[in-house]
Design an enzyme around this catalytic site. Structure first.
Site, mmCIF file in Angstrom:
data_model
loop_
_atom_site.group_PDB
_atom_site.id
_atom_site.type_symbol
_atom_site.label_atom_id
_atom_site.label_comp_id
_atom_site.label_asym_id
_atom_site.label_seq_id
_atom_site.Cartn_x
_atom_site.Cartn_y
_atom_site.Cartn_z
ATOM 1 N N GLU A 91 45.213 51.270 37.964
ATOM 2 C CA GLU A 91 45.411 50.549 36.918
ATOM 3 C C GLU A 91 46.899 49.855 36.576
ATOM 4 O O GLU A 91 47.444 49.904 35.520
ATOM 5 C CB GLU A 91 45.021 51.518 35.937
ATOM 6 C CG GLU A 91 43.502 51.895 35.832
ATOM 7 C CD GLU A 91 43.175 52.647 34.435
ATOM 8 O OE1 GLU A 91 43.345 52.215 33.560
ATOM 9 O OE2 GLU A 91 42.206 53.508 34.772
ATOM 10 N N GLY B 149 34.852 46.605 37.523
ATOM 11 C CA GLY B 149 35.341 45.986 38.556
ATOM 12 C C GLY B 149 36.452 44.516 38.263
ATOM 13 O O GLY B 149 35.727 43.670 37.779
ATOM 14 N N GLU C 62 40.379 42.626 43.638
ATOM 15 C CA GLU C 62 39.907 42.013 44.915
ATOM 16 C C GLU C 62 40.664 42.441 46.072
ATOM 17 O O GLU C 62 41.809 42.559 45.921
ATOM 18 C CB GLU C 62 39.374 40.645 44.545
ATOM 19 C CG GLU C 62 38.642 40.393 43.394
ATOM 20 C CD GLU C 62 38.287 38.848 43.094
ATOM 21 O OE1 GLU C 62 38.695 38.165 43.929
ATOM 22 O OE2 GLU C 62 37.488 38.643 42.359
ATOM 23 N N GLU D 15 55.396 49.114 39.354
ATOM 24 C CA GLU D 15 56.367 48.116 39.351
ATOM 25 C C GLU D 15 55.784 47.061 38.234
ATOM 26 O O GLU D 15 56.493 46.464 37.648
ATOM 27 C CB GLU D 15 56.421 47.227 40.652
ATOM 28 C CG GLU D 15 57.124 48.120 41.755
ATOM 29 C CD GLU D 15 56.658 49.507 42.253
ATOM 30 O OE1 GLU D 15 57.322 50.450 42.608
ATOM 31 O OE2 GLU D 15 55.346 49.577 42.134
#
Length: 380
Positions: A363, A124, A127, A367
């Site tokens: 991931e 994690g 967000e 850009e």
């Protein structure tokens, strides 16, 4: 650099291909339609060592190199991108984070269970309001004696609901300050840790993507990974390796779409000849084959540097960026070659088409990869 596949790499790739053909292919569309995350398949892959590819044998893993890892992800993803994505996330994110930055007690406690798929891993960082802007995380960890109290939400997490253990990066300093994040291992049964919304996605639908929610979640300091404040630095190193995973995933999807397109172009006849004989089709196939080979060479170069312990930030970003864009282009052209049939769920290329797009986002978007590459090029 010698990228000739060793006998071991070929054997491992064949094992993965055989497994995918027997246990994954018959259920691909069923899982895609229902968005089922088929946990049992990962348990079976754990028995073959596919869930701990990079984990040393002393911790119950297969102890293989990134060359074998790339080959495995490719073969699985040629059949189903969803399963390839979950396999990659488990190996390269959660498991690899503990392998790279855990202390000996943490490695002995978690790696054997992750390597055999007794535990499914989650990782994690992202967000709701801080995707690429990870320095401004809202999920916090506050010291409380010998414990830490986690509060906040992580989103877009592979295995966010089903993961048995998660590596979570939480802010332990002021927003945007230097070294303001720390990594922690959180067990699923920890009070205050729960799974939230499961995303209804365009593609990769059998790979679970969900929120992780922390509500006064208390974890012991012994579950902290590395030094306080090193979480983001660790994450960047994990993502360097993770980008090889996504490049391999992209290659698998591209090869699956390409092979389907080649086969169909030879079988489909128009004007009394196979459509592969028409220049418009054959040139598409030529471009697809060339771009796939270029993407594979970039991916193998990054894997080679990773195995040798060399810096690979630029190389892994290039591999991930190029291979993911190639996957989208190849899948698009495959649908075009199939024509109307390519737009139906009766043929495999529409799923490759839907699955491929995630590779340009997950991931680190294309850009962001360009930003990383540009920084490295200008640094040189």
């Amino acid at each position: 650099m010698n990228f000739q596949h060793s006998e071991l790499t070929q054997q491992v790739a064949q094992t993965a291909a055989d497994f995918a053909a027997q246990y994954i292919k018959p259920h691909v569309m069923e899982w895609d339609e229902s968005q089922e995350f088929p946990v049992q398949i990962f348990k079976e892959m754990g028995k073959l060592g596919l869930m701990g590819v990079l984990v040393p044998e002393e911790y119950g893993g297969a102890g293989l190199t990134y060359f074998e890892y790339v080959a495995i992800i490719q073969e699985i993803s040629k059949v189903c991108g969803s399963i390839g994505l979950s396999l990659a996330a488990h190996n390269s994110l959660c498991t690899n984070h503990i392998l790279m930055f855990g202390n000996e007690n943490q490695k002995k406690k978690y790696l054997p269970k992750l390597a055999t798929a007794e535990y499914i891993g989650a990782w994690g960082l992202t967000e709701p309001n801080t995707g690429s802007d990870a320095g401004n995380m809202k999920c916090t960890a506050t010291k409380d004696g010998d414990d830490w109290i986690l509060n906040g939400t992580k989103c877009w997490i592979t295995h966010g609901r089903s993961g048995d253990v998660a590596v979570v990066i939480a802010r332990t300093g002021e927003p945007r300050s230097k070294n303001n994040a720390t990594a922690f291992i959180v067990d699923r049964n920890t009070k205050g840790f729960s799974g939230g919304k499961k995303e209804n996605k365009l593609g990769m639908r059998a790979s679970e993507t969900a929120e992780m929610i922390f509500d006064n979640c208390k974890i012991p300091d012994e579950n902290r990974l590395g030094k306080v404040g090193d979480g983001f630095k660790q994450s960047l190193k994990i993502l360097d390796g993770g980008r090889i995973s996504i490049a391999a995933l992209s290659l698998g999807i591209a090869k699956g779409a390409y092979e389907a397109a080649v086969k169909y172009s030879k079988e489909r006849h128009q004007f009394d000849q196979p459509i592969s004989s028409f220049q418009g089709i054959s040139f598409k196939l030529a471009d697809m084959a060339t771009e796939i080979m270029a993407a594979e060479l970039l991916t193998l170069q990054a894997a080679d540097r990773k195995d040798k312990g060399m810096g690979l930030t630029k190389e892994s970003a290039m591999a991930k960026y190029y291979a993911s864009e190639v996957a989208v282009k190849v899948a698009t052209d495959a649908v075009q070659i199939f024509g109307g049939y390519g737009y139906t769920k009766d043929f495999p290329v529409e799923k490759f088409y839907r699955d491929s797009k995630l590779c340009t986002i997950g991931e680190g978007t294309s850009e962001i990869q360009k930003i990383v590459i540009a920084r490295e090029v200008l640094k040189d």
